[in-house]
Each structure stands twice: as C-alpha cells, then as structure tokens.
Design a protein around this motif. Structure first.
Motif, PDB file in Angstrom:
ATOM      1  N   CYS A   1       7.294   2.380  -5.406  1.00  0.00           N
ATOM      2  CA  CYS A   1       7.365   1.175  -4.585  1.00  0.00           C
ATOM      3  C   CYS A   1       8.820   0.764  -4.423  1.00  0.00           C
ATOM      4  CB  CYS A   1       6.566   0.043  -5.244  1.00  0.00           C
ATOM      5  SG  CYS A   1       6.552  -1.507  -4.319  1.00  0.00           S
ATOM      6  N   LEU A   2       9.214   0.434  -3.199  1.00  0.00           N
ATOM      7  CA  LEU A   2      10.562  -0.059  -2.903  1.00  0.00           C
ATOM      8  C   LEU A   2      10.443  -1.451  -2.310  1.00  0.00           C
ATOM      9  CD1 LEU A   2      13.675   0.326  -2.428  1.00  0.00           C
ATOM     10  CD2 LEU A   2      13.059   1.161  -0.155  1.00  0.00           C
TER      11      LEU A   2
ATOM     12  N   ALA B   1       0.826  -1.206   0.000  1.00  0.00           N
ATOM     13  CA  ALA B   1       0.000   0.000   0.000  1.00  0.00           C
ATOM     14  C   ALA B   1       0.857   1.253   0.000  1.00  0.00           C
ATOM     15  CB  ALA B   1      -0.920   0.011   1.220  1.00  0.00           C
ATOM     16  N   ALA B   2       0.407   2.266  -0.738  1.00  0.00           N
ATOM     17  CA  ALA B   2       1.085   3.564  -0.756  1.00  0.00           C
ATOM     18  C   ALA B   2       1.130   4.138   0.657  1.00  0.00           C
ATOM     19  CB  ALA B   2       0.346   4.519  -1.680  1.00  0.00           C
ATOM     20  N   GLY B   3       2.297   4.632   1.056  1.00  0.00           N
ATOM     21  CA  GLY B   3       2.439   5.267   2.354  1.00  0.00           C
ATOM     22  C   GLY B   3       2.612   4.324   3.514  1.00  0.00           C
ATOM     23  N   ALA B   4       2.821   3.038   3.235  1.00  0.00           N
ATOM     24  CA  ALA B   4       2.966   2.045   4.307  1.00  0.00           C
ATOM     25  C   ALA B   4       4.251   1.254   4.132  1.00  0.00           C
ATOM     26  CB  ALA B   4       1.773   1.103   4.328  1.00  0.00           C
ATOM     27  N   VAL B   5       4.824   0.822   5.265  1.00  0.00           N
ATOM     28  CA  VAL B   5       5.978  -0.075   5.274  1.00  0.00           C
ATOM     29  C   VAL B   5       5.480  -1.452   5.723  1.00  0.00           C
ATOM     30  CG1 VAL B   5       8.301  -0.513   6.128  1.00  0.00           C
ATOM     31  CG2 VAL B   5       7.485   1.845   5.894  1.00  0.00           C
ATOM     32  N   THR B   6       5.730  -2.458   4.901  1.00  0.00           N
ATOM     33  CA  THR B   6       5.272  -3.817   5.179  1.00  0.00           C
ATOM     34  C   THR B   6       6.470  -4.734   5.374  1.00  0.00           C
ATOM     35  OG1 THR B   6       3.271  -3.511   3.849  1.00  0.00           O
ATOM     36  CG2 THR B   6       3.960  -5.778   4.275  1.00  0.00           C
ATOM     37  N   ALA B   7       6.430  -5.551   6.419  1.00  0.00           N
ATOM     38  CA  ALA B   7       7.458  -6.564   6.640  1.00  0.00           C
ATOM     39  C   ALA B   7       6.967  -7.893   6.093  1.00  0.00           C
ATOM     40  CB  ALA B   7       7.764  -6.698   8.125  1.00  0.00           C
ATOM     41  N   LEU B   8       7.777  -8.540   5.286  1.00  0.00           N
ATOM     42  CA  LEU B   8       7.510  -9.888   4.791  1.00  0.00           C
ATOM     43  C   LEU B   8       8.413 -10.839   5.564  1.00  0.00           C
ATOM     44  CD1 LEU B   8       6.134 -11.806   2.762  1.00  0.00           C
ATOM     45  CD2 LEU B   8       7.976 -11.266   1.141  1.00  0.00           C
ATOM     46  N   LEU B   9       7.816 -11.591   6.490  1.00  0.00           N
ATOM     47  CA  LEU B   9       8.581 -12.425   7.407  1.00  0.00           C
ATOM     48  C   LEU B   9       8.358 -13.906   7.102  1.00  0.00           C
ATOM     49  CD1 LEU B   9       7.904 -10.577  10.797  1.00  0.00           C
ATOM     50  CD2 LEU B   9       9.801 -10.247   9.189  1.00  0.00           C
ATOM     51  N   GLY B  10       9.329 -14.716   7.485  1.00  0.00           N
ATOM     52  CA  GLY B  10       9.231 -16.155   7.302  1.00  0.00           C
ATOM     53  C   GLY B  10      10.582 -16.794   7.535  1.00  0.00           C
ATOM     54  N   ARG B  11      10.574 -18.085   7.778  1.00  0.00           N
ATOM     55  CA  ARG B  11      11.819 -18.800   8.020  1.00  0.00           C
ATOM     56  C   ARG B  11      12.643 -18.913   6.743  1.00  0.00           C
ATOM     57  NH1 ARG B  11      12.154 -20.726  12.942  1.00  0.00           N
ATOM     58  NH2 ARG B  11      10.272 -21.077  14.195  1.00  0.00           N
TER      59      ARG B  11
ATOM     60  N   ALA C   1       5.240   2.856  -1.446  1.00  0.00           N
ATOM     61  CA  ALA C   1       4.898   1.573  -0.826  1.00  0.00           C
ATOM     62  C   ALA C   1       6.206   0.812  -0.595  1.00  0.00           C
ATOM     63  CB  ALA C   1       3.977   0.769  -1.737  1.00  0.00           C
ATOM     64  N   VAL C   2       6.513   0.485   0.652  1.00  0.00           N
ATOM     65  CA  VAL C   2       7.790  -0.126   1.012  1.00  0.00           C
ATOM     66  C   VAL C   2       7.548  -1.537   1.546  1.00  0.00           C
ATOM     67  CG1 VAL C   2       9.866   0.058   2.443  1.00  0.00           C
ATOM     68  CG2 VAL C   2       8.743   2.142   1.585  1.00  0.00           C
ATOM     69  N   VAL C   3       8.305  -2.506   1.040  1.00  0.00           N
ATOM     70  CA  VAL C   3       8.260  -3.878   1.545  1.00  0.00           C
ATOM     71  C   VAL C   3       9.679  -4.304   1.895  1.00  0.00           C
ATOM     72  CG1 VAL C   3       7.613  -6.271   1.095  1.00  0.00           C
ATOM     73  CG2 VAL C   3       6.281  -4.413   0.083  1.00  0.00           C
ATOM     74  N   VAL C   4       9.842  -4.869   3.098  1.00  0.00           N
ATOM     75  CA  VAL C   4      11.156  -5.248   3.603  1.00  0.00           C
ATOM     76  C   VAL C   4      11.094  -6.683   4.109  1.00  0.00           C
ATOM     77  CG1 VAL C   4      13.012  -4.638   5.189  1.00  0.00           C
ATOM     78  CG2 VAL C   4      11.474  -2.856   4.361  1.00  0.00           C
TER      79      VAL C   4
ATOM     80  N   PHE D   1      11.545   0.194  -7.390  1.00  0.00           N
ATOM     81  CA  PHE D   1      12.972   0.112  -7.080  1.00  0.00           C
ATOM     82  C   PHE D   1      13.188  -1.173  -6.289  1.00  0.00           C
ATOM     83  CE2 PHE D   1      17.071   0.817  -5.293  1.00  0.00           C
ATOM     84  CZ  PHE D   1      17.700   1.798  -6.057  1.00  0.00           C
ATOM     85  N   TYR D   2      13.997  -2.077  -6.836  1.00  0.00           N
ATOM     86  CA  TYR D   2      14.277  -3.367  -6.196  1.00  0.00           C
ATOM     87  C   TYR D   2      15.681  -3.344  -5.616  1.00  0.00           C
ATOM     88  CZ  TYR D   2      15.244  -8.412  -5.807  1.00  0.00           C
ATOM     89  OH  TYR D   2      15.606  -9.659  -5.360  1.00  0.00           O
ATOM     90  N   LEU D   3      15.772  -3.539  -4.305  1.00  0.00           N
ATOM     91  CA  LEU D   3      17.056  -3.585  -3.602  1.00  0.00           C
ATOM     92  C   LEU D   3      17.330  -5.045  -3.255  1.00  0.00           C
ATOM     93  CD1 LEU D   3      19.342  -1.844  -2.423  1.00  0.00           C
ATOM     94  CD2 LEU D   3      18.037  -1.700  -0.311  1.00  0.00           C
ATOM     95  N   PRO D   4      18.184  -5.739  -4.022  1.00  0.00           N
ATOM     96  CA  PRO D   4      18.402  -7.175  -3.800  1.00  0.00           C
ATOM     97  C   PRO D   4      19.250  -7.432  -2.557  1.00  0.00           C
ATOM     98  CG  PRO D   4      19.857  -6.370  -5.516  1.00  0.00           C
ATOM     99  CD  PRO D   4      18.979  -5.212  -5.145  1.00  0.00           C
TER     100      PRO D   4
END
Length: 232
Positions: free
Chosen positions: A152-153, A28-38, A183-186, A82-85
């Motif tokens: 989006c990052l 979502a625009a304006g939100a930072v989302t964490a993608l978590l998992g083992r 929209a930020v995903v980390v 923007f993809y930060l590998p």
C-alpha cells in the motif's frame, strides 16, 4: 478487489477543533484512489491516521488482515505500507543512488537502474536532493517506493507545485504500482490530473467521507459538483 487497508469510522480533534468525526477509507489492491476535499477538511489527518503517523481519538485501522486500535508507522511499514508525506522524504546528506541503495539492501528490492528509468531520474542518481527540482525529488521518492514494492502506498499532495511532465511521470508510476497489486491512495487539489489517474474517488468533507465510485460517477454527484468542484 481485496481491501489492503481499511480505516474505519475514525475521529480526531485538535484542541477545540474537531477535524474528523466519522471518516473511513478503503484501499483496494490494484486500484488508485483519490482522497479529495477542501483545505482543512481533514484529508492529511486521515492519511496520517491510516499510516500510523498519528493516533485517532477513536476508530480502527485494519492493514493486511490485522486490526490496530493504535496503528504505528514503523509497524505498518514493516508489513508493507509506504507513506509519502507532504514534505521532502530524502536527506540532502547523500546522493539519490546512495539512498536508493539503502532501501534496496534493507528490503531486498529490485534494480536501482530499473526504478530510476521508470521514474525518469537515471541522469540524477549521483546528485543530492537539494540539486533537484521539486518534481524530480518527488520522482526520486517514488523510485524508493518502487524498490520497496509496497502493498500500500499513501501519497499526500504529491502533485503540489510540480511541472506537468513530472505530474505525468507520477501518474504513470502510481498506475504501475497498482498493476503490481499495490493499493495506492493520493490526496491533492489537481482535480483534472487526479481524475485521469485514479480508479475511485473518496470525498472528505464536514468531518466524514463519501465513497463516490469511479471518477465518472463522482463527477455526476450533484453535491460533490456544487460544494467541491464549484459547478453550478
């Protein structure tokens, strides 16, 4: 909040190993989302599919109101992704300033001095990436993202192996980007750091994903507690 990027029910198999079966992600625009998992749960695979780095076996990617059966990184990048590998992005052949100037000229971005101040690399601009610590390189890469002003990052494992001060600057920069509407995903395993930095948590497990809501809501989800956080 408006979704900038949506990955819808994607699957991916490598040889005999099925990594993702029905995974989705809403950014979502304006939100930072964490993608978590083992480790091995498919977080990086899902992020690479979202960025157009690899193709899913099935499923769709929607970016800025366009639906892609086969998203491609260069096309999404042109449209503001923007993809930060999880490996170094900048080249050792040029100084940080020279590489930021290339981004500035290509995309008509803001001030190099301003983004360097935001990421704390003002005194490193005339050095090459190999002369910087791992955390400083991450901050320099985020300075490039700031110049790009992305819609989006996607950042894969940005906190891995860096010092606490560097982690604080990264979190501040992610929040800064979100305030501009990005929209930020980390992804990552640094749970306390991520929980303090993000607005929403998505859990990747057993080939699928669960949107757990806010960090407080995620922390109260019993299966996430038991199977990921390791709480009794």
């Amino acid at each position: 909040m408006r979704d900038v990027l949506v990955v819808d029910c994607v699957g991916k198999t490598y040889g005999d190993r099925r990594v993702l079966t029905a995974a989705s992600l809403r950014c979502a625009a304006g939100a930072v989302t964490a993608l978590l998992g083992r480790n091995g749960a498919g977080k990086s695979t899902l992020l690479k599919i979202a960025a157009g780095w690899i193709a899913p076996d099935y499923g769709l990617v929607h970016f800025r109101d366009t639906r892609f059966v086969r998203a491609r990184l260069h096309v999404l990048a042109q449209q503001g992704l923007f993809y930060l590998p999880d490996h170094d992005l900048l080249a050792d052949s040029f100084t940080i300033r020279q590489q930021l100037a290339l981004v500035q000229r290509r995309f008509g971005g803001g001030s190099i001095d301003d983004v360097a101040a935001t990421t704390g690399i003002s005194d490193r601009l005339d050095q090459r990436p190999r002369e910087l610590s791992g955390g400083e390189r991450r901050r320099a890469e985020l300075a490039a993202a700031l110049l790009r002003a992305p819609a989006c990052l996607l950042a894969d494992e940005p906190y891995r192996g860096i010092a606490p001060h560097d982690a604080e600057v990264l979190s501040h920069t992610f929040r800064h980007l979100a305030r501009t509407g990005c929209a930020v995903v980390v992804t990552g395993h640094e749970v306390p750091t991520l929980m303090d930095a993000v607005d929403r948590v998505v859990w990747c497990t057993a080939g699928t994903t669960y949107d757990l809501g806010t960090p407080a809501e995620a922390s109260g989800e019993w299966r996430f507690q038991r199977e990921y956080l390791g709480w009794a």
